[in-house]
Scaffold this motif. Structure first.
Motif, PDB file in Angstrom:
ATOM      1  N   ALA A   1      -0.151   2.698 -12.650  1.00  0.00           N
ATOM      2  CA  ALA A   1      -0.349   2.461 -14.031  1.00  0.00           C
ATOM      3  C   ALA A   1       0.394   3.788 -14.786  1.00  0.00           C
ATOM      4  CB  ALA A   1      -1.794   2.773 -14.507  1.00  0.00           C
ATOM      5  N   ALA A   2       0.664   3.686 -15.920  1.00  0.00           N
ATOM      6  CA  ALA A   2       1.546   4.585 -16.745  1.00  0.00           C
ATOM      7  C   ALA A   2       0.534   6.040 -16.811  1.00  0.00           C
ATOM      8  CB  ALA A   2       1.725   4.172 -18.216  1.00  0.00           C
TER       9      ALA A   2
ATOM     10  N   ASP B   1      10.943  -3.505 -14.922  1.00  0.00           N
ATOM     11  CA  ASP B   1      10.865  -2.695 -15.721  1.00  0.00           C
ATOM     12  C   ASP B   1       9.886  -1.196 -15.407  1.00  0.00           C
ATOM     13  OD1 ASP B   1      12.095  -4.110 -17.674  1.00  0.00           O
ATOM     14  OD2 ASP B   1       9.969  -5.222 -17.808  1.00  0.00           O
ATOM     15  N   VAL B   2       9.797  -1.049 -14.001  1.00  0.00           N
ATOM     16  CA  VAL B   2       9.212   0.232 -13.487  1.00  0.00           C
ATOM     17  C   VAL B   2       9.982   1.353 -13.917  1.00  0.00           C
ATOM     18  CG1 VAL B   2       9.885   0.293 -11.395  1.00  0.00           C
ATOM     19  CG2 VAL B   2       7.832   1.097 -11.574  1.00  0.00           C
ATOM     20  N   ALA B   3       9.376   2.549 -14.176  1.00  0.00           N
ATOM     21  CA  ALA B   3      10.260   3.520 -14.325  1.00  0.00           C
ATOM     22  C   ALA B   3       9.286   4.770 -13.793  1.00  0.00           C
ATOM     23  CB  ALA B   3      10.226   4.147 -15.818  1.00  0.00           C
ATOM     24  N   ALA B   4       9.750   5.438 -12.679  1.00  0.00           N
ATOM     25  CA  ALA B   4       9.048   6.718 -11.943  1.00  0.00           C
ATOM     26  C   ALA B   4      10.099   7.489 -11.487  1.00  0.00           C
ATOM     27  CB  ALA B   4       8.309   6.048 -10.959  1.00  0.00           C
TER      28      ALA B   4
ATOM     29  N   THR C   1       5.687   3.998 -16.372  1.00  0.00           N
ATOM     30  CA  THR C   1       5.508   2.983 -16.887  1.00  0.00           C
ATOM     31  C   THR C   1       4.476   2.219 -15.864  1.00  0.00           C
ATOM     32  OG1 THR C   1       7.339   1.464 -16.426  1.00  0.00           O
ATOM     33  CG2 THR C   1       7.652   2.568 -18.515  1.00  0.00           C
ATOM     34  N   ALA C   2       3.922   1.221 -16.268  1.00  0.00           N
ATOM     35  CA  ALA C   2       2.965   0.603 -15.270  1.00  0.00           C
ATOM     36  C   ALA C   2       3.837  -0.477 -14.462  1.00  0.00           C
ATOM     37  CB  ALA C   2       1.977  -0.213 -15.971  1.00  0.00           C
ATOM     38  N   GLY C   3       3.457  -0.495 -13.349  1.00  0.00           N
ATOM     39  CA  GLY C   3       4.521  -1.267 -12.257  1.00  0.00           C
ATOM     40  C   GLY C   3       4.201  -0.937 -10.974  1.00  0.00           C
ATOM     41  N   GLY C   4       4.428  -1.762 -10.310  1.00  0.00           N
ATOM     42  CA  GLY C   4       4.466  -1.530  -8.828  1.00  0.00           C
ATOM     43  C   GLY C   4       3.055  -1.472  -8.141  1.00  0.00           C
TER      44      GLY C   4
END
Length: 136
Positions: free
Chosen positions: A34-35, A63-66, A118-121
């Motif tokens: 999660a974000a 759209d993931v950002a890490a 950002t949320a994702g993965g």
């Protein structure tokens, strides 16, 4: 069978057993991210260079950002220095993080972690190739 004596990595500048200590380390983050999630992955006993990072997930996210960050002891990971990032996860594919070679040396005693912005993965498998630098 008895144990083994650890190899000498640092000896005041003389008689090094190995020029650098290379290893591949793996981490698994179970479940959805999660974000705002910050996950510590590794503590660097000695000055360490991060040469590559590969991330894999069974789910896709365009759209993931890490970012991967380093943070000295007593510093929150969120306040650390970013040195690598990824912005797309293709399902069941090895996704290579972009390494910022100006910042991929991690100081002794610092930790390495992933900062999810950002949320994702989900179910992230992270593989890092690192090398411990020999000083002296």
């Amino acid at each position: 069978m008895s144990g083994q004596i650890p190899l000498l990595i640092e000896s005041g500048g003389i008689n090094h057993s190995v020029p650098d200590h290379f290893e591949t380390v793996n981490y698994y983050i179970n479940g959805n991210t999660a974000a705002g999630d910050d996950v510590l992955l590794h503590i660097c006993e000695r000055e360490t260079v991060v040469d590559s990072i590969i991330v894999r997930s069974p789910t896709a996210d365009a759209d993931v950002a890490a970012s991967f960050k380093k943070a000295p002891s007593a510093t929150a990971l969120a306040s650390g220095q970013a040195f690598a990032s990824f912005t797309v996860l293709v399902a069941d594919t090895n996704n290579t993080a972009t390494i910022d070679t100006a910042h991929n040396i991690v100081e002794a005693g610092s930790s390495i972690g992933i900062d999810i912005t950002t949320a994702g993965g989900a179910d992230l498998l992270i593989t890092m190739r690192i090398r411990t630098r020999v000083t002296g």
